[in-house]
Design a protein around this motif. Structure first.
Motif, PDB file in Angstrom:
ATOM      1  N   ARG A 295       0.830  -1.218   0.000  1.00  0.00           N
ATOM      2  CA  ARG A 295       0.000   0.000   0.000  1.00  0.00           C
ATOM      3  C   ARG A 295       0.856   1.256   0.000  1.00  0.00           C
ATOM      4  NH1 ARG A 295      -2.425   0.846   5.603  1.00  0.00           N
ATOM      5  NH2 ARG A 295      -0.221   1.427   5.849  1.00  0.00           N
ATOM      6  N   ASP A 296       1.874   1.287   0.859  1.00  0.00           N
ATOM      7  CA  ASP A 296       2.713   2.476   0.965  1.00  0.00           C
ATOM      8  C   ASP A 296       3.573   2.670  -0.280  1.00  0.00           C
ATOM      9  OD1 ASP A 296       1.580   2.731   3.445  1.00  0.00           O
ATOM     10  OD2 ASP A 296       3.329   1.978   4.558  1.00  0.00           O
ATOM     11  N   ALA A 297       4.030   1.553  -0.871  1.00  0.00           N
ATOM     12  CA  ALA A 297       4.832   1.661  -2.095  1.00  0.00           C
ATOM     13  C   ALA A 297       4.004   2.240  -3.235  1.00  0.00           C
ATOM     14  CB  ALA A 297       5.383   0.292  -2.486  1.00  0.00           C
ATOM     15  N   LEU A 298       2.766   1.820  -3.360  1.00  0.00           N
ATOM     16  CA  LEU A 298       1.901   2.361  -4.410  1.00  0.00           C
ATOM     17  C   LEU A 298       1.634   3.841  -4.194  1.00  0.00           C
ATOM     18  CD1 LEU A 298      -0.644  -0.579  -4.691  1.00  0.00           C
ATOM     19  CD2 LEU A 298       0.894   0.195  -6.511  1.00  0.00           C
ATOM     20  N   ALA A 299       1.449   4.220  -2.928  1.00  0.00           N
ATOM     21  CA  ALA A 299       1.168   5.622  -2.624  1.00  0.00           C
ATOM     22  C   ALA A 299       2.353   6.526  -2.935  1.00  0.00           C
ATOM     23  CB  ALA A 299       0.774   5.768  -1.156  1.00  0.00           C
ATOM     24  N   SER A 300       3.563   5.994  -2.774  1.00  0.00           N
ATOM     25  CA  SER A 300       4.766   6.805  -2.995  1.00  0.00           C
ATOM     26  C   SER A 300       5.334   6.666  -4.399  1.00  0.00           C
ATOM     27  CB  SER A 300       5.839   6.412  -1.982  1.00  0.00           C
ATOM     28  OG  SER A 300       6.277   5.071  -2.201  1.00  0.00           O
ATOM     29  N   GLY A 301       4.756   5.747  -5.185  1.00  0.00           N
ATOM     30  CA  GLY A 301       5.275   5.523  -6.529  1.00  0.00           C
ATOM     31  C   GLY A 301       6.506   4.649  -6.571  1.00  0.00           C
ATOM     32  N   ALA A 302       6.818   3.978  -5.475  1.00  0.00           N
ATOM     33  CA  ALA A 302       7.986   3.088  -5.442  1.00  0.00           C
ATOM     34  C   ALA A 302       7.665   1.795  -6.186  1.00  0.00           C
ATOM     35  CB  ALA A 302       8.361   2.782  -3.993  1.00  0.00           C
ATOM     36  N   PRO A 303       8.680   1.123  -6.731  1.00  0.00           N
ATOM     37  CA  PRO A 303       8.438  -0.136  -7.459  1.00  0.00           C
ATOM     38  C   PRO A 303       8.008  -1.248  -6.511  1.00  0.00           C
ATOM     39  CG  PRO A 303      10.798   0.269  -7.229  1.00  0.00           C
ATOM     40  CD  PRO A 303      10.112   1.507  -6.746  1.00  0.00           C
ATOM     41  N   LEU A 304       7.192  -2.163  -7.022  1.00  0.00           N
ATOM     42  CA  LEU A 304       6.761  -3.332  -6.260  1.00  0.00           C
ATOM     43  C   LEU A 304       7.583  -4.543  -6.670  1.00  0.00           C
ATOM     44  CD1 LEU A 304       2.864  -3.092  -6.430  1.00  0.00           C
ATOM     45  CD2 LEU A 304       4.355  -2.359  -4.562  1.00  0.00           C
ATOM     46  N   SER A 305       7.914  -5.361  -5.689  1.00  0.00           N
ATOM     47  CA  SER A 305       8.591  -6.618  -5.973  1.00  0.00           C
ATOM     48  C   SER A 305       7.561  -7.736  -5.933  1.00  0.00           C
ATOM     49  CB  SER A 305       9.695  -6.881  -4.945  1.00  0.00           C
ATOM     50  OG  SER A 305      10.290  -8.140  -5.151  1.00  0.00           O
ATOM     51  N   VAL A 306       7.252  -8.306  -7.088  1.00  0.00           N
ATOM     52  CA  VAL A 306       6.226  -9.339  -7.189  1.00  0.00           C
ATOM     53  C   VAL A 306       6.844 -10.584  -7.805  1.00  0.00           C
ATOM     54  CG1 VAL A 306       3.983  -9.979  -8.121  1.00  0.00           C
ATOM     55  CG2 VAL A 306       4.436  -7.599  -7.475  1.00  0.00           C
ATOM     56  N   GLU A 307       6.684 -11.701  -7.116  1.00  0.00           N
ATOM     57  CA  GLU A 307       7.239 -12.959  -7.608  1.00  0.00           C
ATOM     58  C   GLU A 307       6.129 -13.880  -8.100  1.00  0.00           C
ATOM     59  OE1 GLU A 307       9.616 -14.760  -4.629  1.00  0.00           O
ATOM     60  OE2 GLU A 307      11.016 -13.070  -4.443  1.00  0.00           O
ATOM     61  N   ALA A 308       6.439 -14.682  -9.128  1.00  0.00           N
ATOM     62  CA  ALA A 308       5.497 -15.690  -9.601  1.00  0.00           C
ATOM     63  C   ALA A 308       5.285 -16.734  -8.514  1.00  0.00           C
ATOM     64  CB  ALA A 308       6.022 -16.334 -10.871  1.00  0.00           C
ATOM     65  N   THR A 309       4.135 -17.405  -8.558  1.00  0.00           N
ATOM     66  CA  THR A 309       3.769 -18.317  -7.471  1.00  0.00           C
ATOM     67  C   THR A 309       3.739 -19.785  -7.859  1.00  0.00           C
ATOM     68  OG1 THR A 309       1.408 -18.220  -7.992  1.00  0.00           O
ATOM     69  CG2 THR A 309       2.276 -16.508  -6.528  1.00  0.00           C
ATOM     70  N   ALA A 310       3.617 -20.100  -9.139  1.00  0.00           N
ATOM     71  CA  ALA A 310       3.417 -21.480  -9.601  1.00  0.00           C
ATOM     72  C   ALA A 310       2.134 -22.077  -9.034  1.00  0.00           C
ATOM     73  CB  ALA A 310       4.623 -22.361  -9.239  1.00  0.00           C
ATOM     74  N   GLU A 311       1.145 -21.236  -8.698  1.00  0.00           N
ATOM     75  CA  GLU A 311      -0.141 -21.723  -8.196  1.00  0.00           C
ATOM     76  C   GLU A 311      -0.949 -22.340  -9.335  1.00  0.00           C
ATOM     77  OE1 GLU A 311      -1.336 -22.029  -5.267  1.00  0.00           O
ATOM     78  OE2 GLU A 311       0.029 -20.849  -4.021  1.00  0.00           O
ATOM     79  N   TYR A 312      -1.937 -23.155  -8.938  1.00  0.00           N
ATOM     80  CA  TYR A 312      -2.701 -23.905  -9.928  1.00  0.00           C
ATOM     81  C   TYR A 312      -3.770 -23.080 -10.641  1.00  0.00           C
ATOM     82  CZ  TYR A 312      -0.737 -28.304  -8.129  1.00  0.00           C
ATOM     83  OH  TYR A 312       0.103 -29.328  -7.776  1.00  0.00           O
ATOM     84  N   ALA A 313      -4.347 -22.075 -10.010  1.00  0.00           N
ATOM     85  CA  ALA A 313      -5.465 -21.355 -10.631  1.00  0.00           C
ATOM     86  C   ALA A 313      -5.102 -20.776 -11.999  1.00  0.00           C
ATOM     87  CB  ALA A 313      -5.986 -20.262  -9.702  1.00  0.00           C
ATOM     88  N   PRO A 314      -3.977 -20.066 -12.153  1.00  0.00           N
ATOM     89  CA  PRO A 314      -3.627 -19.562 -13.485  1.00  0.00           C
ATOM     90  C   PRO A 314      -3.435 -20.684 -14.505  1.00  0.00           C
ATOM     91  CG  PRO A 314      -2.406 -18.387 -11.803  1.00  0.00           C
ATOM     92  CD  PRO A 314      -3.051 -19.542 -11.124  1.00  0.00           C
TER      93      PRO A 314
END
Length: 440
Positions: A295-314
């Motif tokens: 939430r705070d990163a989005l508010a400040s415009g900072a980059p997000l670190s998002v990793e793939a999950t290998a979950e089954y739904a996708p």
């Protein structure tokens, strides 16, 4: 060509939502999907929307395709015309989870995760069932052909209740325990995961590795040798269960310890097997901290670190929409899939997924000792589900009596007293017929 629409219910579980979206958008065939996000918490919904846009914007655009992302405070609006519904709701959030631990702890009852069986699992189910019923009714009305992909725990109880209370049939419960068990075993055995052949079946968080092979060779003897040579490996609950039951269980030691009567009631076993009592409370706090960081990163415009999950739904969504065949592990009603488990229960088995949907694999019979343990698990589930379907508060207490870890720790009068205290603590989240206290 009609755009595939995917509704996320409980999208405010922002970190998990981000991982699923990263997996979805990585498929070139799914880059023009419609993602409809829903949550009852306005701030969390806005954060999920911002995070989804961030993930979409960083994906390479192929052929001009880009996902359409919308946010909805109203659930039916998000569901309208959906092809897939992903349920990741946690009813009661951190406050209710803390109650699930603190009230039983006052009775001397120990839990580690508290989301599948035990007192924590029972009351997490009972406060989730009303949401599942209303969600199922909405799906039946506004998107009756959609596949409901459920991640919310307690998985087996939720799927059993949902299918019986609503009549929906395109329902599958998804959990990563089989996948990560095999990843961990492959690393332990020093065999590439991609080269391992395996078959698992049972119930969620207590399935069994029935086959474990590399190039046609059974890997269990190699695992036995490693365990014999490493005293630290023998200090894991799942290894201890494997040594005694003959098949490796597909869930962590923390989870596995609270589904059986043998460990958490004994100080010596907690020490021997290094069991982290109350561990899930720390995980919940970490999840809240991760949400606030996003939430705070989005508010400040900072980059997000998002990793793939290998979950089954996708993977399921991709296979159904493109016809690409895959095998995943799913939690589904036991309609002749495992002979020596109750037909009314939910089982975890491999499922073929292609353009025809999710097609479970018939297993036959489990080894007798594995089925015996699973039957106790499913018997408790049946009583919890019956309590909700039949408006019967006595069945809640009877479920707690049958739960292995609870029965091992408390006399029956204290079990009923504990259930009364849990009802009082969670009353506003339970269906009205289950809010009564009964005494002992």
């Amino acid at each position: 060509m009609t755009t595939t629409k995917i509704a996320f219910i409980g999208a405010g579980s922002v970190v998990f939502t981000q991982g699923l979206l990263a997996d979805l958008f990585a498929f070139p065939d799914l880059q023009d999907v419609h993602i409809a996000l829903h949550d009852i918490d306005a701030e969390r919904l806005a954060t999920a929307h911002g995070a989804a846009r961030h993930i979409a914007d960083r994906q390479p655009v192929r052929g001009g395709a880009a996902p359409h992302i919308t946010a909805h405070a109203e659930r039916r609006e998000a569901l309208e015309g959906a092809d897939f519904v992903i349920n990741i709701v946690q009813v009661g959030m951190r406050e209710s989870t803390r109650t699930d631990f603190d009230v039983p702890a006052g009775y001397g009852l120990r839990q580690t995760i508290g989301d599948t069986l035990g007192i924590g699992g029972i009351f997490r189910a009972l406060r989730t069932f009303p949401l599942l019923k209303s969600l199922g009714e909405d799906i039946a009305e506004v998107c009756p052909d959609a596949w409901l992909l459920n991640y919310t725990n307690p998985m087996a109880m939720n799927i059993q209740y949902l299918t019986r209370a609503t009549g929906l049939t395109r329902v599958v419960g998804l959990c990563h325990s089989v996948y990560w068990t095999m990843r961990d075993l492959s690393a332990l055995l020093n065999v590439p995961y991609e080269e391992v052949t395996y078959l698992a079946a049972g119930v969620n968080h207590q399935a069994w590795m029935l086959r474990l092979e590399h190039n046609g060779t059974d890997l269990y003897p190699r695992l036995d040798a490693l365990i014999a040579d490493d005293p630290q490996l023998r200090r894991r609950v799942r290894v201890d269960m494997y040594r005694r039951l003959g098949h490796y269980p597909t869930e962590t030691s923390e989870h596995s310890s609270e589904y059986v009567p043998w460990y958490l009631g004994h100080d010596s076993e907690i020490e021997r097997l290094r069991l982290p009592v109350g561990a899930y409370l720390g995980i919940v706090d970490e999840n809240v901290a991760e949400y606030e960081k996003t939430r705070d990163a989005l508010a400040s415009g900072a980059p997000l670190s998002v990793e793939a999950t290998a979950e089954y739904a996708p993977q399921i969504i991709h296979s159904i929409t493109t016809g690409t065949p895959r095998t995943v592990y799913g939690n589904v009603p036991n309609h002749g899939l495992i002979d020596n488990l109750p037909a009314s229960g939910t089982v975890e088995v491999p499922c073929l997924v292609d353009a025809l949907g999710v097609q479970p694999t018939r297993i036959g019979s489990l080894p007798a000792q594995c089925a015996a343990l699973n039957r106790g698990y499913l018997s408790m589930n049946e009583l919890v589900v019956r309590a909700a379907l039949e408006d019967d508060p006595r069945s809640v207490r009877q479920a707690a009596m049958m739960d292995p870890a609870t029965a091992a720790a408390l006399p029956v009068e204290r079990i009923w007293d504990l259930c009364d205290d849990m009802v009082r603590a969670h009353a506003d989240l339970l269906q009205p017929s289950l809010r009564a206290t009964l005494g002992h």
